[in-house]
Design an enzyme around this catalytic site. Sequence first.
Site, PDB file in Angstrom:
ATOM      1  N   GLY A 134       0.791  -1.239   0.000  1.00 47.71           N
ATOM      2  CA  GLY A 134       0.000   0.000   0.000  1.00 47.71           C
ATOM      3  C   GLY A 134       0.816   1.278   0.000  1.00 47.71           C
ATOM      4  CD  GLU A 190     -11.585  -7.348   0.546  1.00 47.71           C
ATOM      5  OE1 GLU A 190     -12.746  -7.212   0.123  1.00 47.71           O
ATOM      6  OE2 GLU A 190     -10.684  -6.519   0.363  1.00 47.71           O
ATOM      7  CE  LYS A 205      -0.713  -6.967  -0.862  1.00 45.06           C
ATOM      8  NZ  LYS A 205      -1.383  -6.800   0.437  1.00 45.06           N
TER       9      LYS A 205
HETATM   10  N1  HSE Z   1      -6.315  -7.173   1.804  1.00 44.97           N
HETATM   11  C1  HSE Z   1      -5.022  -6.580   1.910  1.00 44.97           C
HETATM   12  C2  HSE Z   1      -4.585  -6.554   3.363  1.00 44.97           C
HETATM   13  C3  HSE Z   1      -4.964  -5.165   1.414  1.00 44.97           C
HETATM   14  O1  HSE Z   1      -5.328  -6.946   4.248  1.00 44.97           O
HETATM   15  O2  HSE Z   1      -3.449  -6.163   3.601  1.00 44.97           O
HETATM   16  C4  HSE Z   1      -4.831  -5.027  -0.049  1.00 44.97           C
HETATM   17  O3  HSE Z   1      -3.617  -5.522  -0.532  1.00 44.97           O
END
Ligand code: HSE
Length: 430
Positions: A134, A190, A205
Amino acid sequence: MKTIKIGMLGIGNIGKGTYRTLEMSRAKIEQANGLTIEIVKILNRHPEIDRGIDIPKEKYVTDAYEIINDPEIDIVIELIGGIEPATTYMADALKAGKHVVTANKAALAANGRMLQELAYKNQLMLRFEASVAGGIPILNAISTALISNEFSEVQGILNGTTNYILTQMTEQGTPYEEVLKEAQRKGFAEADPTADVEGIDAANKLSILISLLFGIGVAPEKIPTKGITSVSREDISFAREFGYRIKLLASANCADGKVTCNVEPSLVAETHPLANVNNEFNAVYITGNAVDNLMFYGRGAGPLPTGSAVIGDVVDVARKIEKGSAYDLLPHLRYDADLQFAGEGANQYYIRLTAADHPGVLGQITSTFGVYGIGIRTMMQRAGDNSGKAVPMIFIVYDIEKSILTTALNVLVNNGSVESIDNVLRVLKS
Ligand code: HSE
């Protein structure tokens, strides 16, 4: 003042965060760069939904190709997420002569090579800082300020949802299911948390980081990956007794012409900087031959931190367009290194098992470990009451291939030396 026109695909949380970040920074960007950046069209398949953000309705389009084929648009920002249709949209935007900025780790990990080749062929820029960690500017740092380094290691806490869950389980003693529900209520997790809790998001990632750091492509599905669902409060409490915290680590090493990697809940010594990265925060700890150890820490998710990374890429691309030198590929996914992918490699492991409290049981376990070349670094048996009732035992063993350890543990279960293997987790050496 020149205006750089943007089309944005997606107006979910990250789309709104990106729009807000641009509004917040508009004056500064204009003053510092002498150019205006304007989001002129936004793909919004449901314009009837109130998105809770003040965006002029005329910016909304319901067909992605109204953006991709618009000759006025210079840069397409892709914030839909998921592999498809995002990959096709990005490929078509590059074919249509648009620069592309994306936050999409799944599409990049799956199709980064193809997209980068398209960008290269069409002399366009493909930027993806927001795809890993991020708001932490790790990808640009690797490709610019740290470019002189040969990297040997990366240890990342790359998923905020799982780090939040593990932190709450550790600090409050709350069970997994309860913390997950709370994380969903707070909007960290989510509604379908599978990609996060099973380590898939972190593997995507890590695949991108491996390409940038070491120069080889390791597809996310090739990365040995274990999520956090097996981690119990017992594991957390035993780890603490041994001086460790449990973190979902995305790890890769490069040594002797080989790259090894995995995503796995791992015991991290309390003295290691990664042990104190808590809640939804991310961190990337890398080792380079010139810079030595370096840790980047910050918010790896969320509308504004992700928007910060997206707008950073957009402004950089816009500056290059404005200067007439619009072509470069930094950060650059690399696949050219003379290295072999060698799976998970050897690691230290923590083993929690249950065994009968009988004379000779410990001897059977340690003898079997000896046969398979598994050295015990430390161990503990919970005190029993001499009734023969099974008790928990913890072993931390020296470096061993996971497959050899699994064979040895299966032997112990099959010959009745132990009742059950309750968990096996990697231990980060420090
Ligand atoms: N779902 C991811 C997290 C964020 O919980 O870090 C987006 O990459």
